[in-house]
Write a protein that holds these residues in place. Structure first.
Motif, PDB file in Angstrom:
ATOM      1  N   SER A  42       0.828  -1.201   0.000  1.00  0.00           N
ATOM      2  CA  SER A  42       0.000   0.000   0.000  1.00  0.00           C
ATOM      3  C   SER A  42       0.866   1.255   0.000  1.00  0.00           C
ATOM      4  CB  SER A  42      -0.932   0.004   1.213  1.00  0.00           C
ATOM      5  OG  SER A  42      -1.893  -1.016   1.125  1.00  0.00           O
ATOM      6  N   VAL A  43       1.872   1.280   0.877  1.00  0.00           N
ATOM      7  CA  VAL A  43       2.753   2.442   0.944  1.00  0.00           C
ATOM      8  C   VAL A  43       3.504   2.634  -0.367  1.00  0.00           C
ATOM      9  CG1 VAL A  43       4.759   3.427   2.107  1.00  0.00           C
ATOM     10  CG2 VAL A  43       3.010   2.271   3.442  1.00  0.00           C
ATOM     11  N   MET A  44       4.050   1.553  -0.914  1.00  0.00           N
ATOM     12  CA  MET A  44       4.834   1.646  -2.145  1.00  0.00           C
ATOM     13  C   MET A  44       3.966   2.037  -3.341  1.00  0.00           C
ATOM     14  SD  MET A  44       7.197  -1.723  -1.425  1.00  0.00           S
ATOM     15  CE  MET A  44       8.269  -1.562  -2.857  1.00  0.00           C
ATOM     16  N   LEU A  45       2.779   1.459  -3.455  1.00  0.00           N
ATOM     17  CA  LEU A  45       1.889   1.800  -4.566  1.00  0.00           C
ATOM     18  C   LEU A  45       1.424   3.252  -4.493  1.00  0.00           C
ATOM     19  CD1 LEU A  45      -0.378  -1.377  -4.829  1.00  0.00           C
ATOM     20  CD2 LEU A  45       1.138  -0.499  -6.601  1.00  0.00           C
ATOM     21  N   TRP A 237      10.385  11.021   1.644  1.00  0.00           N
ATOM     22  CA  TRP A 237      10.482  11.241   3.084  1.00  0.00           C
ATOM     23  C   TRP A 237       9.247  10.720   3.804  1.00  0.00           C
ATOM     24  CZ3 TRP A 237       7.571  14.961   6.018  1.00  0.00           C
ATOM     25  CH2 TRP A 237       7.992  15.092   7.344  1.00  0.00           C
ATOM     26  N   ARG A 238       8.074  11.022   3.257  1.00  0.00           N
ATOM     27  CA  ARG A 238       6.841  10.561   3.899  1.00  0.00           C
ATOM     28  C   ARG A 238       6.695   9.047   3.794  1.00  0.00           C
ATOM     29  NH1 ARG A 238       2.745  15.420   1.953  1.00  0.00           N
ATOM     30  NH2 ARG A 238       3.485  16.945   3.458  1.00  0.00           N
ATOM     31  N   GLU A 239       7.131   8.485   2.659  1.00  0.00           N
ATOM     32  CA  GLU A 239       7.110   7.038   2.523  1.00  0.00           C
ATOM     33  C   GLU A 239       8.022   6.393   3.557  1.00  0.00           C
ATOM     34  OE1 GLU A 239       7.814   3.645  -0.966  1.00  0.00           O
ATOM     35  OE2 GLU A 239       8.571   5.682  -1.223  1.00  0.00           O
ATOM     36  N   GLY A 240       9.178   7.014   3.790  1.00  0.00           N
ATOM     37  CA  GLY A 240      10.098   6.491   4.801  1.00  0.00           C
ATOM     38  C   GLY A 240       9.515   6.539   6.198  1.00  0.00           C
ATOM     39  N   ILE A 241       8.784   7.636   6.507  1.00  0.00           N
ATOM     40  CA  ILE A 241       8.144   7.728   7.823  1.00  0.00           C
ATOM     41  C   ILE A 241       7.112   6.621   8.001  1.00  0.00           C
ATOM     42  CG2 ILE A 241       6.588   9.136   9.218  1.00  0.00           C
ATOM     43  CD1 ILE A 241       8.001  11.589   8.244  1.00  0.00           C
ATOM     44  N   LEU A 242       6.306   6.384   6.969  1.00  0.00           N
ATOM     45  CA  LEU A 242       5.293   5.332   7.057  1.00  0.00           C
ATOM     46  C   LEU A 242       5.927   3.965   7.221  1.00  0.00           C
ATOM     47  CD1 LEU A 242       2.607   6.446   4.472  1.00  0.00           C
ATOM     48  CD2 LEU A 242       2.331   6.232   6.925  1.00  0.00           C
ATOM     49  N   LEU A 243       6.995   3.717   6.465  1.00  0.00           N
ATOM     50  CA  LEU A 243       7.674   2.430   6.601  1.00  0.00           C
ATOM     51  C   LEU A 243       8.287   2.280   7.988  1.00  0.00           C
ATOM     52  CD1 LEU A 243       9.369   2.112   3.096  1.00  0.00           C
ATOM     53  CD2 LEU A 243       7.369   0.875   3.935  1.00  0.00           C
TER      54      LEU A 243
END
Length: 377
Positions: A42-45, A237-243
């Protein structure tokens, strides 16, 4: 049917039956695995789809925007500054832009007010973003009052709203005529917010920016490519925070894999010992365990990825939208066009499926090469 296919069908049948005998354990394992793939996918897509939309939206943006800096802050540009930049070789069009921000205490949101350089609304009318229309309950024909910097309120008629396809950038946008915008922002005649330049040859944008600085040393050229890199960095950056927030789920998966690699349960060891005692070869035992791991991991991966696809491109993304879209109040409501990166899918597949299968095969191999009598005891 070839003998090899018949053997593999027999291994699959035995693996399915073995998994059925440990139904509760396998279902719990499958659910954790599916949840992990669902969250990561979900995060990656979502991040990939937003990056693609940013590229598409900035495709028609001017190649170069020129702002004037004063005391380290963005300042207004005059008509004189505009004349000093005319005639630069390589520049197709040069047009001033008039825009600013307006805080609405009712919705507690900042609106972006702007006058388009081509086909602006007539005086007394405005075009608003869908987010503003939702928050303030506005429709075409309604009056919308905005309080200017001089303390006076001005009522404008809503002429239209932007389509949902553009809501990623137009959710908080208001377009109005220059005659209405200047009093609201307190910008006098002959002054502008910044300048937009179109460059005929994209490879010459950097050179044009250098010429702008030569003619206007206090200017700050902003390239379209820089804006795109900024968007990508923001989404990364936001993707990294979610991960990072999903690290608990990742930790659960690591513990799961470690538990699998540390050894088999007593029932599984006994089953392998019985198979060896009745004549199964080590390779046949490993083939059966390989099919067992493949069925579980592949089905969990496919289901998790399909659920993530539906979550992002159909739902759309209720679990992640607030984090990745970034609006404080006016969250844009739009459905992202489906975008799937093949390399991204392969990367996720490699880092979730292969470690799990390897973790299952190592203890199975240890049990298969051990004397059957010792294993059963």
């Amino acid at each position: 049917m070839s003998p090899w296919i018949e053997r593999q069908a027999a291994f699959i049948d035995h693996a399915v039956r073995a998994m059925g005998r440990r139904r509760a354990h396998q279902i719990g394992l499958w659910l954790v695995y599916t949840l992990l793939v669902f969250l990561l996918a979900s995060v990656m897509l979502f991040a990939h789809a937003l990056r693609h939309e940013a590229r598409q939206l900035l495709r028609d943006a001017p190649e170069l925007v020129v702002q004037r800096m004063e005391g380290g802050r963005h300042a207004l540009l005059s008509a004189d500054h505009l004349e000093r930049l005319r005639g630069i070789r390589g520049v197709g069009q040069l047009f001033p832009r008039l825009w600013g921000y307006h805080y609405d205490p009712i919705s507690r949101a900042n609106y972006t007010l702007m006058t388009p350089h081509d086909d602006p609304p007539p005086p007394g009318r405005m075009i608003i973003g869908a987010g503003i229309a939702r928050v303030r309950g506005l429709a075409v024909g309604d009056l919308f009052s905005l309080k200017g910097g001089d303390g006076h309120s001005r009522s404008l008629t809503v002429q239209g709203t932007f389509s949902s396809a553009s809501e990623l950038i137009s959710s908080d946008l208001i377009l109005m005529n220059e005659a209405d915008l200047r009093p609201l922002l307190g910008i006098p005649e002959g002054w502008y917010t910044d300048l937009a330049l179109t460059v005929a040859q994209p490879r010459e944008v950097g050179k044009v920016a250098e010429k702008v600085l030569q003619r206007l040393p206090e200017a700050r050229p902003i390239l379209r490519a820089e804006l795109l890199r900024t968007y990508h960095a923001l989404f990364d950056w936001r993707e990294g925070i979610l991960l990072t927030l999903l690290s608990v789920v990742l930790l659960a998966f690591v513990i799961l894999v470690w538990d699998k690699a540390s050894g088999l349960g007593a029932e599984e060891r006994r089953e392998i010992g019985i198979l060896k005692a009745i004549g199964w070869q080590t390779g046949e035992v490993l083939a059966m365990k390989l099919w067992e791991g493949t069925i579980l991991s592949l089905s969990a991966f496919l289901v998790g990825y399909v659920l993530a696809y539906v979550h992002i491109f159909v739902a759309p993304a209720p679990l992640l939208a607030a984090m990745l879209k970034g609006w404080a109040v006016l969250y844009p409501a739009f459905v992202l066009p489906p975008r799937v990166d093949g390399l991204q899918v392969l990367t996720l597949f490699f880092f979730t499926v292969f470690p799990f299968i390897a973790a299952m095969m190592i203890p199975a191999w240890k049990a298969a090469v051990t004397d059957p009598d010792a294993v059963m005891r």
